[in-house]
Design an enzyme around this catalytic site. Structure first.
Site, PDB file in Angstrom:
ATOM      1  N   ASP A  14      59.867  -6.326 -46.670  1.00 44.66           N
ATOM      2  CA  ASP A  14      59.800  -7.512 -47.978  1.00 44.66           C
ATOM      3  C   ASP A  14      59.481  -6.485 -49.296  1.00 44.66           C
ATOM      4  O   ASP A  14      59.241  -7.470 -50.380  1.00 44.66           O
ATOM      5  CB  ASP A  14      59.004  -9.306 -48.410  1.00 44.66           C
ATOM      6  CG  ASP A  14      59.554 -10.388 -46.934  1.00 44.66           C
ATOM      7  OD1 ASP A  14      60.436  -9.826 -46.374  1.00 44.66           O
ATOM      8  OD2 ASP A  14      58.485 -10.417 -46.279  1.00 44.66           O
ATOM      9  N   LYS A  17      64.127  -4.299 -50.431  1.00 43.16           N
ATOM     10  CA  LYS A  17      64.932  -2.668 -50.209  1.00 43.16           C
ATOM     11  C   LYS A  17      66.616  -3.079 -50.449  1.00 43.16           C
ATOM     12  O   LYS A  17      67.187  -2.463 -51.182  1.00 43.16           O
ATOM     13  CB  LYS A  17      64.132  -2.852 -48.558  1.00 43.16           C
ATOM     14  CG  LYS A  17      63.488  -2.400 -47.727  1.00 43.16           C
ATOM     15  CD  LYS A  17      63.514  -2.018 -46.768  1.00 43.16           C
ATOM     16  CE  LYS A  17      63.088  -3.052 -46.036  1.00 43.16           C
ATOM     17  NZ  LYS A  17      61.571  -4.277 -46.207  1.00 43.16           N
ATOM     18  N   GLY A  41      65.748 -10.237 -43.968  1.00 38.47           N
ATOM     19  CA  GLY A  41      66.323 -11.291 -45.365  1.00 38.47           C
ATOM     20  C   GLY A  41      66.144 -10.276 -46.333  1.00 38.47           C
ATOM     21  O   GLY A  41      65.583 -10.083 -46.688  1.00 38.47           O
ATOM     22  N   HIS A  42      67.364  -9.692 -46.696  1.00 38.80           N
ATOM     23  CA  HIS A  42      67.618  -8.614 -47.353  1.00 38.80           C
ATOM     24  C   HIS A  42      68.275  -9.345 -49.039  1.00 38.80           C
ATOM     25  O   HIS A  42      69.640 -10.088 -49.129  1.00 38.80           O
ATOM     26  CB  HIS A  42      68.310  -7.425 -47.894  1.00 38.80           C
ATOM     27  CG  HIS A  42      67.870  -6.746 -46.137  1.00 38.80           C
ATOM     28  ND1 HIS A  42      68.589  -5.816 -45.698  1.00 38.80           N
ATOM     29  CD2 HIS A  42      66.131  -6.638 -46.724  1.00 38.80           C
ATOM     30  CE1 HIS A  42      66.907  -5.417 -45.165  1.00 38.80           C
ATOM     31  NE2 HIS A  42      66.035  -5.629 -45.587  1.00 38.80           N
ATOM     32  N   GLN A 220      63.143  -4.916 -42.107  1.00 36.11           N
ATOM     33  CA  GLN A 220      61.015  -4.421 -42.108  1.00 36.11           C
ATOM     34  C   GLN A 220      61.126  -3.521 -42.418  1.00 36.11           C
ATOM     35  O   GLN A 220      61.150  -2.716 -43.551  1.00 36.11           O
ATOM     36  CB  GLN A 220      60.758  -4.903 -41.073  1.00 36.11           C
ATOM     37  CG  GLN A 220      60.771  -6.178 -39.707  1.00 36.11           C
ATOM     38  CD  GLN A 220      62.685  -5.756 -39.288  1.00 36.11           C
ATOM     39  OE1 GLN A 220      62.751  -5.434 -39.040  1.00 36.11           O
ATOM     40  NE2 GLN A 220      63.440  -6.760 -39.874  1.00 36.11           N
TER      41      GLN A 220
HETATM   42  P1  IMP Z   1      59.605 -10.898 -35.260  1.00 36.50           P
HETATM   43  O1  IMP Z   1      60.574  -9.107 -35.929  1.00 36.50           O
HETATM   44  O2  IMP Z   1      60.309 -11.573 -35.673  1.00 36.50           O
HETATM   45  O3  IMP Z   1      59.815 -10.564 -34.190  1.00 36.50           O
HETATM   46  O4  IMP Z   1      58.489 -11.198 -36.299  1.00 36.50           O
HETATM   47  C1  IMP Z   1      57.870  -9.478 -35.901  1.00 36.50           C
HETATM   48  C2  IMP Z   1      56.302  -9.997 -36.817  1.00 36.50           C
HETATM   49  O5  IMP Z   1      57.279  -9.056 -38.163  1.00 36.50           O
HETATM   50  C3  IMP Z   1      56.064 -10.861 -38.326  1.00 36.50           C
HETATM   51  O6  IMP Z   1      55.337 -11.043 -38.749  1.00 36.50           O
HETATM   52  C4  IMP Z   1      57.037 -11.416 -38.837  1.00 36.50           C
HETATM   53  O7  IMP Z   1      56.570 -11.967 -39.955  1.00 36.50           O
HETATM   54  C5  IMP Z   1      57.205  -9.626 -38.749  1.00 36.50           C
HETATM   55  N1  IMP Z   1      58.673  -9.905 -39.948  1.00 36.50           N
HETATM   56  C6  IMP Z   1      60.136  -9.461 -39.472  1.00 36.50           C
HETATM   57  N2  IMP Z   1      60.842  -9.487 -39.994  1.00 36.50           N
HETATM   58  C7  IMP Z   1      60.439  -8.891 -41.502  1.00 36.50           C
HETATM   59  C8  IMP Z   1      61.226  -9.125 -42.474  1.00 36.50           C
HETATM   60  O8  IMP Z   1      62.960  -9.385 -42.610  1.00 36.50           O
HETATM   61  N3  IMP Z   1      60.518  -8.704 -43.086  1.00 36.50           N
HETATM   62  C9  IMP Z   1      59.417  -8.951 -43.321  1.00 36.50           C
HETATM   63  N4  IMP Z   1      58.447  -9.430 -42.388  1.00 36.50           N
HETATM   64  C10 IMP Z   1      59.458  -9.379 -41.374  1.00 36.50           C
END
Ligand code: IMP
Length: 428
Positions: A14, A17, A41-42, A220
């Site tokens: 977040d 990017k 989520g971009h 991420q």
């Molecule tokens: P997962 O990727 O859904 O398995 O989540 C694992 C961790 O990564 C959690 O803390 C999510 O909130 C975090 N996370 C996954 N994708 C994003 C992203 O695009 N932005 C911020 N945090 C993310």
């Protein structure tokens, strides 16, 4: 010279990017996503219109760019089709510019069932998009790749076996009934596959043979990297530069000439559980959240907020071999009389200068802060260095001196044009 660019998240995701990649991809011929899936989520604002991309590379919003969904991603085909269709409805031609790796693994409904189930015990705070379980199946050699869908009998068999395994686990370990209908899952999967089939190729070869300039978009952030992040409170892929080679199938040497930049907010946020040494659980944190609009683009969850953590950012510089940092959302700090930056950690009176691997240690560290005087002036939408308050420049200077990496760009608002260069790259 063909200079490729890698854009990564330097923090816990977040960082902004989406906006940065969107404005930079105007200069690139190909844009590549290579890890993660619809957990990303971009968000991009173009002319007041908001676009949120989950699976497609953000650069696809520029019509000169070819988009690649590379092999390291876990792809929810239903969502991918939906995302493409939505952009097409807005007038963007995507179908004839997108390529999907035949080696990418697909996300299926039973992965999402498991994601929710695992969250009930030992919460990570995932996005519930089935990401972790999809990678579990991939590395457990039970995954289904896009190319496997060419063989419907084998696909049906794999889906059936996997559903039986997941259903048994749900019943016997979690005492819950989640028996999915294998035939229905199979039929829906094949339906979605038919929609994308024409666009499926060996994307490694596509990139290797490509003569234009390529932008690789990390999703991420480094601190969520499965190996280098705050394990186990991480995502299930290599969200740092470590994911580039396995995520694309390209040899590490391919990237030796590329520029590596990472995006960081002027403060820190994270969603989900896990260590966050500079987290502010008070009115200051609340003010950061409100001013920064810190709510998840994928899940809508409020983000945890805190001061900039240079120990963590230094870790990102080292892990990724960064050539430059892009700072976003500096304007969120406009309203603060004092701004703090974490320059080290402390545990039991002992100073720690490097980001530790140990979870139990991370949970005990206390940040050591340097305090800056706030500028209390509006910097939103600033377009040049000369209009910036001296206190803000002092803040930026300190960051680059600490990290020993230049801050190459400042993003000063969500719109495409709200930014300026501090070091303009040679290709501009
Ligand atoms: P997962 O990727 O859904 O398995 O989540 C694992 C961790 O990564 C959690 O803390 C999510 O909130 C975090 N996370 C996954 N994708 C994003 C992203 O695009 N932005 C911020 N945090 C993310």
């Amino acid at each position: 010279m063909k200079k490729d660019l890698v854009i990564l998240g330097a923090q816990w995701g977040d960082e902004g990017k989406g906006k940065v990649v969107d404005l930079l991809s105007a200069d690139f011929d190909m844009v590549v996503r290579y890890q993660g899936g619809s957990n990303a989520g971009h968000t991009v604002m173009v002319g007041g219109e908001k676009f949120v991309l989950h699976l497609l590379p953000t650069g696809i919003l520029h019509e000169q760019a070819i988009g690649v969904v590379a092999q390291g991603m876990v792809v929810d085909l239903e969502l991918l089709v939906k995302e493409i269709e939505e952009l097409e409805k807005k007038g963007l031609k995507v179908w004839d510019r997108i390529y999907i790796s035949d080696r990418a693994h697909i996300v299926l409904p039973y992965h999402k069932v498991l994601d929710s189930l695992f969250e009930k015990k030992g919460k990570i705070g995932t996005t519930l998009r089935g990401i972790g379980p999809s990678y579990m199946f991939k590395y457990g050699r039970k995954g289904i790749r896009v190319c496997d869908l060419e063989d419907p009998d084998r696909t049906y068999q794999l889906i059936k076996e996997n559903i039986e395994f997941v259903s048994d686990l749900c019943e016997k370990v979690y005492c819950e009934n989640h028996r999915l209908d294998a035939q229905e899952v199979f039929e829906k999967t094949m339906e979605h596959y038919k929609r994308v089939k024409e666009r499926v190729i060996d994307t490694t070869r596509l990139i290797l043979d490509f003569r234009g300039r390529v932008l690789f978009e990390g999703a991420q952030g480094t601190m969520l990297d499965i190996d280098m992040g705050t394990y186990p409170y991480v995502t299930s892929s290599n969200a740092s530069a470590l994911g580039l080679s396995n995520g694309t199938g390209l040899p590490p040497k391919y990237f030796s000439e590329a520029n590596f930049w990472a995006v960081s907010k002027a403060y820190t946020t994270r969603v989900g559980e896990g260590p966050f040494p500079t987290e502010l659980k008070d009115a200051t944190g609340e003010l950061l959240r409100e001013r920064g609009g810190e709510y998840g683009a994928t899940t809508g969850r409020p983000r945890r907020c805190g001061w900039l953590d240079l120990v963590a950012l230094k870790h990102a510089v080292e892990v990724n071999g960064l050539d430059g940092i892009i700072i976003t959302k500096l304007d969120v700090l406009d309203a603060f009389e004092e701004i703090k930056v974490c320059v080290a950690y402390e545990v039991n009176g002992k100073r720690i200068d490097h980001f530790p691997a140990s979870l139990s240690l991370l949970q005990r560290v206390k940040p050591v802060y340097k305090t800056f005087k706030g500028w209390l002036k509006d910097t939103r939408g600033a377009r040049s260095l000369s209009t910036m308050p001296s206190e803000a420049l002092e803040y930026i200077d300190f960051i680059q001196e600490y990290l020993k990496v230049p801050v190459v760009m400042l993003s000063t608002g969500p719109e495409r044009e709200e930014y300026f260069w501090l070091y303009e790259p040679a290709w501009k």
